[in-house]
Design a protein around this motif. Structure first.
Motif, mmCIF file in Angstrom:
data_model
loop_
_atom_site.group_PDB
_atom_site.id
_atom_site.type_symbol
_atom_site.label_atom_id
_atom_site.label_comp_id
_atom_site.label_asym_id
_atom_site.label_seq_id
_atom_site.Cartn_x
_atom_site.Cartn_y
_atom_site.Cartn_z
ATOM 1 N N ILE A 188 -10.320 -37.701 14.627
ATOM 2 C CA ILE A 188 -10.624 -37.831 16.054
ATOM 3 C C ILE A 188 -9.383 -37.487 16.875
ATOM 4 O O ILE A 188 -9.468 -36.787 17.894
ATOM 5 C CB ILE A 188 -11.125 -39.259 16.369
ATOM 6 N N LEU A 247 -8.940 -33.758 16.989
ATOM 7 C CA LEU A 247 -9.922 -33.168 17.902
ATOM 8 C C LEU A 247 -9.453 -33.342 19.342
ATOM 9 O O LEU A 247 -9.499 -32.399 20.147
ATOM 10 C CB LEU A 247 -11.284 -33.843 17.696
ATOM 11 N N ALA A 248 -8.971 -34.554 19.667
ATOM 12 C CA ALA A 248 -8.503 -34.827 21.022
ATOM 13 C C ALA A 248 -7.330 -33.912 21.359
ATOM 14 O O ALA A 248 -7.246 -33.367 22.471
ATOM 15 C CB ALA A 248 -8.104 -36.294 21.147
ATOM 16 N N VAL A 251 -8.703 -30.403 22.038
ATOM 17 C CA VAL A 251 -9.385 -30.362 23.334
ATOM 18 C C VAL A 251 -8.346 -30.393 24.453
ATOM 19 O O VAL A 251 -8.424 -29.620 25.420
ATOM 20 C CB VAL A 251 -10.370 -31.550 23.457
ATOM 21 N N THR A 282 -6.465 -26.976 24.657
ATOM 22 C CA THR A 282 -7.317 -25.936 25.233
ATOM 23 C C THR A 282 -7.506 -26.169 26.733
ATOM 24 O O THR A 282 -7.438 -25.239 27.542
ATOM 25 C CB THR A 282 -8.683 -25.932 24.524
ATOM 26 N N ALA A 335 -18.513 -24.892 21.413
ATOM 27 C CA ALA A 335 -17.404 -25.846 21.398
ATOM 28 C C ALA A 335 -17.935 -27.279 21.451
ATOM 29 O O ALA A 335 -17.480 -28.157 20.709
ATOM 30 C CB ALA A 335 -16.476 -25.578 22.579
ATOM 31 N N MET A 336 -18.936 -27.490 22.314
ATOM 32 C CA MET A 336 -19.490 -28.843 22.456
ATOM 33 C C MET A 336 -20.137 -29.298 21.143
ATOM 34 O O MET A 336 -19.951 -30.433 20.695
ATOM 35 C CB MET A 336 -20.551 -28.817 23.557
ATOM 36 N N THR A 390 -19.542 -28.222 18.086
ATOM 37 C CA THR A 390 -18.534 -28.447 17.048
ATOM 38 C C THR A 390 -17.813 -29.770 17.283
ATOM 39 O O THR A 390 -17.607 -30.554 16.349
ATOM 40 C CB THR A 390 -17.500 -27.299 17.049
ATOM 41 N N GLY A 391 -17.430 -30.019 18.546
ATOM 42 C CA GLY A 391 -16.761 -31.277 18.862
ATOM 43 C C GLY A 391 -17.632 -32.472 18.510
ATOM 44 O O GLY A 391 -17.171 -33.452 17.907
ATOM 45 N N VAL A 449 -17.686 -33.002 14.690
ATOM 46 C CA VAL A 449 -16.459 -33.612 14.157
ATOM 47 C C VAL A 449 -16.397 -35.092 14.542
ATOM 48 O O VAL A 449 -16.121 -35.966 13.707
ATOM 49 C CB VAL A 449 -15.216 -32.854 14.681
ATOM 50 N N LEU A 450 -16.697 -35.366 15.803
ATOM 51 C CA LEU A 450 -16.608 -36.747 16.298
ATOM 52 C C LEU A 450 -17.585 -37.657 15.553
ATOM 53 O O LEU A 450 -17.224 -38.732 15.065
ATOM 54 C CB LEU A 450 -16.913 -36.755 17.798
#
Ligand SMILES: Nc1ncnc2c1ncn2[C@@H]1O[C@H](COP(=O)(O)OP(=O)(O)OP(=O)(O)O)[C@@H](O)[C@H]1O
Ligand SMILES: [Mg+2]
Lengths: 310, 396
Positions: free
Chosen positions: B146, B149-150, B153, B156, B371-372, B374-375, B378-379
């Motif tokens: 997580i 990922l943060a 994000v 980017t 992107a949404m 994939t995020g 992962v989350l």
């Protein structure tokens, strides 16, 4: 304390427990023995209504158990399930605390009780309290299962082969602990076991089940002195002196030609182990093999005859 | 240089998967055009290789990193090294897109377009896979995943905010639609999230109630199965007539936004698609609770409700969350179709782009959707792991 009157249970047309009438006095231990599938577990589970009898009535302290809502009845009866049945997502302490929590004990009292029970079973509370069941050995899991059954100090305990996974030394200690607890709290216990020595050692009275029937129910001395049937006599045999001698002899000399059903026992098996296998698997004769080759068979009669020889 | 690395960090032999990554990366960067330039948004483009698309400093940097990184991927390097190599290549590709766009855009040109070409996309996708593979070999815990990922994000977002990629054609499209983009993005996320939340609110209780009754259980799963097989376009279409009728006939329904076209049919269709996986996952999760555990819960004197809440649902939770993860990712993608029926969302850009033959506009809708999704994947994978954590084997 516990009264069973003509209790039967039928599963899919098959009578698994047949017309059992039995009384367990308050503050005593009744041990239940019998071959696999003889209905011991079913009998036990009818007492806390996990299984309802097909016919007959069960009373506890003079009250028909059907008059009590099942979940309330069960909170007053400790139940050590065959093969522990611990909650995998709860820690050891949480597992033990289940019934006290359901009964709304306060936290301090629960924590103290958990530590007391862990110590009683020779498990260091600090080391075991916060573990999950998956991180315990089979024997430890079984002890936690028993501790959970004891947690709320229930007046009645139902135990289904509670010490089966323990090695002989720890098992002996667990049996002593159970006796101590039973005497201290005057608990009424029904305990199912496969181990005749355990049944004789712990039971004030012993019930012998065979194919759903209660064939004898008596104190250990009476059972030893006057087995009601040949079946009881042979079951008992494994506990007495003659049978201890049989543990030293091997079956090799008793092999005779002829067929026998089921998996073979290896040559070199003791007479006692062979007799036990013959009794538990209900085969009158067993094939004997050496290095995968069948040598012949031994009959139960030949094995039993060894018991009589000095 | 590789031969002198410490043993342990680099062992002899070739890594099969890593070699495939390295070959694809090398091929895409050397043989395929990296960027495309076009005089305007719908004109045909001209492909440019890496060395003609990038300023010379960037060519050297990208070339150097790739030359160092590819051997690490292809040989049997330690996972942290592989991950570092793949991440460096991925980062540099991201930077290269911005550098190339700045390099190729003539000062003052408002119509010219610069966008990534096949070589960039293939290299980027391969590098992303290699990063994923490196991460998988390191088995990071859910919290760390997580956090990563943060970080991604955040980085980017920062690059977008500082305008680093502003000369790329996708962001040119964005610039002319910045007023509606935020709104459609929010609509898209809300459609996907609320439809999944509603599916959980309906599907989980329905599964709990229907599971013990064989007829209900098969009926429920069979019905939802049929819904699942209707193609999404057809389902949206089928909903238009009844919802239009409800909007007209039921007082107050129109005020709630229920009409033949718009957000209502999109929401209902997404909900319908999400129901089966959620209900089926709940049934499977509850079925998987071991019988002795269920029996023990009865034996200690729990009521049916206590057994469900304290034992059965907690043990089924990882399976249920896995079902929710699947439908959330699915619905983020499917919500694009809402753009067709006036329901808004990022699909608006996709379908406008298709009708105008403007690929950049399609990307403006598609890239945030990917992107949404994939995020979210992962989350929620991390959340599933966290929920499994307690029951998993763990020796202190
Ligand atoms: N729910 C059920 N449905 C059908 N048959 C059952 C059910 N429960 C038990 N039986 C059958 O009843 C018989 C007695 O089972 P029970 O579990 O009481 O035996 P047991 O004496 O405890 O055996 P063991 O020593 O192996 O535990 C067995 O033949 C078993 O297959
Ligand atoms: Mg049993």
């Amino acid at each position: 304390m516990i009264d069973l009157a003509q209790v039967s249970r039928v599963f899919e047309g098959r009578t698994v427990v047949a017309d059992v009438t039995l009384r367990v006095e308050a503050g005593t231990i009744l041990t239940v023995v019998g071959t696999s599938g003889s209905g011991k577990t079913t009998l036990l589970r009818m007492i806390n209504r996990l299984i309802e009898p097909s016919t007959g009535t069960i009373q506890i302290a003079g009250r028909d158990i059907r008059d009590v809502p099942p979940h309330l009845l069960r909170r007053g009866i400790g139940y050590a399930i065959q093969g522990h049945g611990l909650f995998p997502h709860r820690t050891v302490a949480e597992n033990i605390a289940v019934v006290p929590k359901l009964l709304d004990w306060d936290r301090g009292r629960i924590a103290a009780r958990v530590d007391e029970l862990l110590s009683l079973f020779n498990l260091d509370p600090a080391a075991y309290r916060d573990r999950l069941p998956a991180a315990l050995s089979g024997g430890e899991q079984q002890r936690i299962g028993v501790a959970r059954a004891l947690a709320a100090e229930p007046p009645i305990l139902l135990m289904d082969e509670p010490f089966g996974a323990l090695d002989p030394i720890i098992r002996g200690r667990a049996q002593e602990d159970l006796r101590t607890i039973q005497q201290r709290y005057n608990t009424t216990i029904v305990l199912v076991t496969h181990d005749m020595d355990e049944a004789l050692h712990l039971g004030h009275r012993i019930a012998v089940m065979d194919a759903g029937r209660l064939v004898q129910e008596a104190p250990p001395a009476d059972l030893l002195g006057a087995p009601a049937t040949a079946f009881v006599g042979t079951l008992l045999g494994s506990g007495d002196r003659a049978f201890q001698l049989m543990a030293l002899r091997v079956v090799d000399d008793l092999v005779e030609p002829g067929p026998a059903p089921g998996p073979p026992i290896p040559a070199g098996t003791s007479v006692r182990a062979a007799l036990a296998e013959s009794l538990w698997s209900r085969r009158p004769a067993l094939p004997v093999s050496r290095d995968g080759v069948i040598l012949g068979r031994v009959t139960r009669a030949a094995l039993e005859a060894q018991g009589g020889r000095p | 240089m590789g031969g002198h690395s410490a043993t342990g960090l680099l062992r002899p032999g070739v890594d099969p998967l890593g070699s495939a990554f390295a070959a694809l990366l090398g091929l895409s960067l050397l043989a395929l055009p990296l960027m495309t330039t076009r005089p305007n948004r719908i004109a045909a483009g001209t492909g440019l290789t890496a060395w003609s698309a990038l300023p010379s400093g960037a060519v050297l940097l990208l070339g150097g990193v790739v030359a160092l990184g590819l051997p690490l991927l292809a040989l049997r390097a330690a996972p942290p090294l592989r991950l570092a190599a793949a991440a460096a290549i991925l980062l540099l590709l991201g930077l290269s897109a911005g550098w190339a766009a700045d390099h190729l855009t003539l000062p003052g040109d408002r119509y010219g377009r610069v966008s990534p070409d096949a070589g960039w996309w293939l290299a980027f996708a391969t590098a992303a896979l290699a990063v994923g593979d490196g991460l998988a070999r390191l088995r990071p815990g859910p919290i760390l995943r997580i956090a990563l990922l943060a970080l991604l994000v955040g980085a980017t977002g920062l690059a977008l905010r500082t305008g680093f990629w502003n000369n790329l054609s996708v962001l040119r499209e964005y610039a002319s639609r910045s007023d509606t983009f935020g709104r459609e993005l929010r609509t898209h996320a809300v459609l996907a999230l609320t439809s999944v939340a509603a599916a959980a609110a309906l599907g989980i209780p329905a599964a709990i109630l229907a599971r013990p009754v064989p007829a209900l259980r098969t009926g429920l799963l069979a019905t939802l199965n049929v819904v699942q097989t209707i193609p999404s376009m057809a389902l949206f279409g089928m909903l238009i007539a009844p919802l239009a009728w409800i909007g007209r006939a039921v007082p107050g329904a129109a005020a709630l936004g229920i009409a033949g076209i718009g957000a209502a049919p999109a929401f209902v269709a997404l909900l319908a698609y999400a129901l089966l996986p959620v209900a089926a996952a709940t049934v499977a999760g509850l079925d998987a609770v071991p019988w002795p555990v269920r029996d023990a819960a009865r034996g200690v004197g729990m009521t049916a409700r206590q057994r469900l809440l304290q034992v059965e649902l907690p043990l089924a939770l990882p399976a249920i969350l896995t079902g929710i993860r699947i439908v959330l990712v699915q619905n983020i993608g499917l919500a694009v179709i809402a753009g067709l029926v006036g329901g808004g969302g990022l699909g608006v850009f996709v379908f406008q782009g298709i009708s105008q033959n403007a690929g950049d506009l399609v990307l403006l809708g598609a890239l945030p959707t990917v992107a949404m999704a994939t995020g979210a994947a992962v989350l929620l994978d991390a959340v599933v792991d966290l929920s499994r954590g307690r029951a998993a084997e763990r020796v202190p």
